[in-house]
Design a protein around this motif. Structure first.
Motif, PDB file in Angstrom:
ATOM      1  N   SER A 171       0.870  -1.180   0.000  1.00  0.00           N
ATOM      2  CA  SER A 171       0.000   0.000   0.000  1.00  0.00           C
ATOM      3  C   SER A 171       0.900   1.222   0.000  1.00  0.00           C
ATOM      4  O   SER A 171       1.918   1.242   0.701  1.00  0.00           O
ATOM      5  CB  SER A 171      -0.858   0.057   1.267  1.00  0.00           C
ATOM      6  OG  SER A 171      -1.620  -1.099   1.408  1.00  0.00           O
ATOM      7  N   GLU A 228     -13.763   7.287   0.979  1.00  0.00           N
ATOM      8  CA  GLU A 228     -14.378   6.389   1.969  1.00  0.00           C
ATOM      9  C   GLU A 228     -15.040   7.233   3.052  1.00  0.00           C
ATOM     10  O   GLU A 228     -14.599   8.345   3.351  1.00  0.00           O
ATOM     11  CB  GLU A 228     -13.289   5.555   2.655  1.00  0.00           C
ATOM     12  CG  GLU A 228     -12.477   4.687   1.743  1.00  0.00           C
ATOM     13  CD  GLU A 228     -13.088   3.314   1.547  1.00  0.00           C
ATOM     14  OE1 GLU A 228     -13.208   2.576   2.528  1.00  0.00           O
ATOM     15  OE2 GLU A 228     -13.449   2.996   0.390  1.00  0.00           O
ATOM     16  N   ALA A 231      -9.280  -6.199   0.304  1.00  0.00           N
ATOM     17  CA  ALA A 231     -10.305  -6.943   1.070  1.00  0.00           C
ATOM     18  C   ALA A 231     -10.601  -8.311   0.469  1.00  0.00           C
ATOM     19  O   ALA A 231     -11.727  -8.800   0.529  1.00  0.00           O
ATOM     20  CB  ALA A 231     -11.588  -6.116   1.193  1.00  0.00           C
ATOM     21  N   ALA A 232      -9.582  -8.941  -0.122  1.00  0.00           N
ATOM     22  CA  ALA A 232      -9.765 -10.248  -0.760  1.00  0.00           C
ATOM     23  C   ALA A 232      -9.006 -11.340  -0.006  1.00  0.00           C
ATOM     24  O   ALA A 232      -8.780 -12.416  -0.541  1.00  0.00           O
ATOM     25  CB  ALA A 232      -9.289 -10.184  -2.209  1.00  0.00           C
ATOM     26  N   GLY A 253      -2.285  -1.596   4.498  1.00  0.00           N
ATOM     27  CA  GLY A 253      -3.021  -0.321   4.445  1.00  0.00           C
ATOM     28  C   GLY A 253      -2.827   0.507   5.707  1.00  0.00           C
ATOM     29  O   GLY A 253      -2.448   1.675   5.637  1.00  0.00           O
ATOM     30  N   LYS A 292     -14.110 -10.351  -0.123  1.00  0.00           N
ATOM     31  CA  LYS A 292     -14.670 -11.525   0.578  1.00  0.00           C
ATOM     32  C   LYS A 292     -16.031 -11.203   1.190  1.00  0.00           C
ATOM     33  O   LYS A 292     -16.337 -10.047   1.474  1.00  0.00           O
ATOM     34  CB  LYS A 292     -13.690 -12.013   1.619  1.00  0.00           C
ATOM     35  CG  LYS A 292     -13.309 -10.989   2.666  1.00  0.00           C
ATOM     36  CD  LYS A 292     -12.137 -11.486   3.498  1.00  0.00           C
ATOM     37  CE  LYS A 292     -11.357 -10.368   4.105  1.00  0.00           C
ATOM     38  NZ  LYS A 292     -10.083 -10.763   4.669  1.00  0.00           N
ATOM     39  N   SER A 349     -12.610  -9.857   7.963  1.00  0.00           N
ATOM     40  CA  SER A 349     -11.863 -10.475   9.067  1.00  0.00           C
ATOM     41  C   SER A 349     -12.436 -10.018  10.407  1.00  0.00           C
ATOM     42  O   SER A 349     -12.603 -10.820  11.329  1.00  0.00           O
ATOM     43  CB  SER A 349     -10.391 -10.087   8.994  1.00  0.00           C
ATOM     44  OG  SER A 349      -9.825 -10.550   7.806  1.00  0.00           O
TER      45      SER A 349
HETATM   46  P1  ADP Z   1      -7.878  -8.074   3.977  1.00  0.00           P
HETATM   47  O1  ADP Z   1      -7.920  -9.567   3.957  1.00  0.00           O
HETATM   48  O2  ADP Z   1      -7.605  -7.520   2.602  1.00  0.00           O
HETATM   49  O3  ADP Z   1      -6.977  -7.526   5.030  1.00  0.00           O
HETATM   50  P2  ADP Z   1      -9.970  -7.046   5.725  1.00  0.00           P
HETATM   51  O4  ADP Z   1     -11.414  -7.449   5.777  1.00  0.00           O
HETATM   52  O5  ADP Z   1      -9.143  -7.403   6.892  1.00  0.00           O
HETATM   53  O6  ADP Z   1      -9.383  -7.640   4.368  1.00  0.00           O
HETATM   54  O7  ADP Z   1      -9.821  -5.480   5.564  1.00  0.00           O
HETATM   55  C1  ADP Z   1     -10.191  -4.777   4.402  1.00  0.00           C
HETATM   56  C2  ADP Z   1     -10.408  -3.316   4.764  1.00  0.00           C
HETATM   57  O8  ADP Z   1      -9.157  -2.703   5.141  1.00  0.00           O
HETATM   58  C3  ADP Z   1     -10.883  -2.476   3.601  1.00  0.00           C
HETATM   59  O9  ADP Z   1     -12.286  -2.607   3.404  1.00  0.00           O
HETATM   60  C4  ADP Z   1     -10.488  -1.066   4.081  1.00  0.00           C
HETATM   61  O10 ADP Z   1     -11.408  -0.578   5.023  1.00  0.00           O
HETATM   62  C5  ADP Z   1      -9.182  -1.325   4.816  1.00  0.00           C
HETATM   63  N1  ADP Z   1      -8.056  -1.032   3.908  1.00  0.00           N
HETATM   64  C6  ADP Z   1      -7.553  -1.812   2.923  1.00  0.00           C
HETATM   65  N2  ADP Z   1      -6.538  -1.209   2.277  1.00  0.00           N
HETATM   66  C7  ADP Z   1      -6.380   0.003   2.878  1.00  0.00           C
HETATM   67  C8  ADP Z   1      -5.480   1.104   2.663  1.00  0.00           C
HETATM   68  N3  ADP Z   1      -4.547   1.064   1.723  1.00  0.00           N
HETATM   69  N4  ADP Z   1      -5.613   2.203   3.465  1.00  0.00           N
HETATM   70  C9  ADP Z   1      -6.552   2.236   4.442  1.00  0.00           C
HETATM   71  N5  ADP Z   1      -7.424   1.230   4.695  1.00  0.00           N
HETATM   72  C10 ADP Z   1      -7.344   0.125   3.927  1.00  0.00           C
END
Ligand code: ADP
Ligand code: DP6
Ligand code: CO
Length: 369
Positions: A46, A68, A117-118, A126, A218, A222
Motif C-alpha cells: 500500500s 471512503e 479486502a480479498a 493499508g 470476501k 476479518s
Molecule cells: P484483507 O484480507 O484484505 O486484510 P480485511 O477485511 O481485513 O481484508 O480489511 C479490508 C479493509 O481494510 C478495507 O475494506 C479497508 O477498510 C481497509 N483497507 C484496505 N486497504 C487500505 C489502505 N490502503 N488504506 C486504508 N485502509 C485500507
C-alpha cells in the motif's frame, strides 16, 4: 506557503501463526500472539500520501481513488488521535515555532497494488502505510538524514501500537522480515506490539509465492468473522490456550535455525487450524474454495513424495481469510512449484494481471526476500 505532505509504502505480511480473535474490540487486543513474514516492498504493498493544511475543513480518506466514509471514533480516527498526541507532546509543546499540524485536518490517499479486502492482508499494509505516512508528515519518523535517531522519533514498535488500532495485522507490517505480534496482557494494550524476530536478510532463500485464486472482496470481513468465532467457537479456546503458545516458541526457534521442515509443518498446521476454527463458528465461515483445497492437495502430495525421497519437505501453504494461497518455499524449489501450479491451473488468456510471473514468482519470485 509550506506544503505539509508525506508519502510512504508498507508491504503486506502473511501470518504463519494466525491472529484470529480479539479480547478487546476497541483497542484491538488479540486473544493470541501471532507471527508473520513481511513480503518485500517491491511486491504487494500500500502506498499512502497524507497532507495537513489549516484550510482543510474535515479529515478525508480516499482508497484506490474512491472516497471512503470516516466513521466517528472509528479506526482511522483512533490512529490519528494517537499520532496527533505524539506530534503535540514531542514536537509542538517543545518547540513553539513548530507548526501546529496536530490541530489541522488531514487528507489521506492510499493505493493498493493488489486486490483489496480479498484475503491478501490489505488492511495490514493499508494501516501500516497510513500510520507511517502520518508519522512522517508529523516528523515522527525514525531516522534523520544523518540516520541517527531524533529525539522525537517513534520506534517501529511504538508505531506498531498505533497501526494495531487500525487493523490488528497491520502492527506486524511496521517491520520487515520475520515478525511476532506479542498478545500482551495489560488492559491498556501498551504491551500488545510487534517485534522483529529476524530480519529479511537472515533467511534470504525463503520465498513466498502468491496464488490469486479470486480477487473479489470476501463475503465476511476479518473483523466480523473473528468476532463471531470468539462468541461461538469452543475450538478457539483450545487453540488459544493449548496450541498457539507452543507453536509460537517452536516457529521462532525454527526461523532462527532456518529449519524449513519445522517452519513448514507449523505454518500449514496453523493455517488448517485457523480454517477449522472458522468452520467451528456458528454460522460457519468458509474462506477457502475448491481451488484452494486443490492447492492444498497438490502441495501435500509434493511433500509426501519429497519426504520419501529426500526426508525433507518442499513447501508450506497458508491461507488468510480468503481463498488465495501463499506458498512458502526455498529458492531452489521455486521453479518446480511454479511449474506445478501452472500445470494444474493454466493462466487464462484474459488474465487481468499483466505478468503471471508476478503472481507465482517466476524470474523474479514474488518473495519475502
Ligand atoms: P484483507 O484480507 O484484505 O486484510 P480485511 O477485511 O481485513 O481484508 O480489511 C479490508 C479493509 O481494510 C478495507 O475494506 C479497508 O477498510 C481497509 N483497507 C484496505 N486497504 C487500505 C489502505 N490502503 N488504506 C486504508 N485502509 C485500507
Ligand atoms: C486471517 O488484522 O484483518 O489475516 O484487526 O479486525 O482489522 P482486524 O483484522 P485483520 O485480521 C487478520 C486475520 C488473518 C490472520 C493474520 O493476519 O494474522
Ligand atoms: Co485484514
Amino acid at each position: 506557503m509550506a506544503i505539509y505532505q508525506a508519502t510512504t509504502s508498507a508491504p503486506v505480511n502473511i501470518a504463519c501463526i494466525k491472529y484470529w480473535g480479539k479480547r478487546d474490540t476497541t483497542l484491538i487486543l488479540p486473544t493470541n500472539s501471532s507471527l508473520s513474514v513481511t513480503l518485500s516492498q517491491d511486491h504487494l504493498r500500500s502506498t499512502t500520501t497524507s497532507q495537513a493544511d489549516p484550510s482543510f475543513t474535515e479529515t478525508r480518506l480516499w482508497l484506490n481513488g474512491k472516497e471512503e466514509d470516516i466513521k466517528s471514533g472509528g479506526r482511522l480516527e483512533r490512529c490519528l488521535k494517537e499520532l496527533k498526541k505524539m506530534r503535540k507532546e514531542r514536537i509542538e509543546d517543545k518547540d513553539h515555532n513548530a507548526p501546529k499540524l496536530s490541530e489541522w485536518n488531514i487528507h489521506v490517499a492510499s493505493y493498493n497494488n493488489f486486490p483489496t479486502a480479498a484475503g491478501l492482508a490489505s488492511s495490514a499494509s493499508g494501516f501500516a502505510a497510513l500510520t507511517s505516512s502520518i508519522a512522517a508528515l508529523y516528523d515522527l519518523n525514525n531516522f534523520s538524514p544523518s540516520s541517527s535517531a531524533k529525539p522525537s522519533a517513534a520506534s517501529p514498535s511504538e508505531l506498531s501500537l498505533v497501526a494495531r488500532l487500525g487493523s490488528g495485522s497491520a502492527c506486524r507490517s511496521l517491520f520487515g522480515g520475520f515478525v511476532a505480534w506479542e498478545a500482551g496482557s495489560l488492559p491498556s494494550g501498551t504491551d500488545s506490539l510487534a517485534v522483529q524476530v529476524a530480519p529479511q536478510e537472515h533467511w534470504p532463500t525463503l520465498h513466498a509465492l502468491i496464488c490469486v485464486v479470486n480477487d473479489a472482496k470476501k463475503g465476511t470481513s476479518s473483523t466480523s468473522g473473528m468476532q463471531r468465532t470468539v462468541e461461538t467457537s469452543a475450538l478457539l479456546q483450545h487453540r488459544i490456550k493449548e496450541v498457539v503458545p507452543q507453536r509460537m516458541d517452536a516457529i521462532i526457534k525454527a526461523i532462527k535455525e532456518k529449519d524449513f521442515d519445522t517452519f513448514a509443518k507449523i505454518t500449514t498446521a496453523d493455517s488448517n487450524q485457523f480454517h477449522a476454527v472458522a468452520l467451528d463458528t456458528a454460522p460457519p465461515i468458509f474462506y477457502m474454495n475448491d481451488v484452494s483445497r486443490s492447492i492444498i492437495s497438490i502441495i501435500e502430495e509434493l511433500n509426501r513424495v519429497s519426504l520419501l525421497n529426500t526426508g525433507h519437505l518442499v513447501a508450506a501453504y497458508t491461507f488468510d481469510a480468503g481463498p488465495n494461497a501463499v506458498i512458502y518455499t526455498e529458492e531452489k524449489n521455486v521453479k518446480q512449484i511454479i511449474e506445478l501450479v501452472l500445470r494444474y491451473f493454466p493462466q487464462a488468456e484474459s488474465n487481468p494481471f499483466p505478468d503471471p510471473f508476478q503472481l507465482f514468482g517466476g524470474k523474479q519470485p514474488a518473495g519475502t526476500t
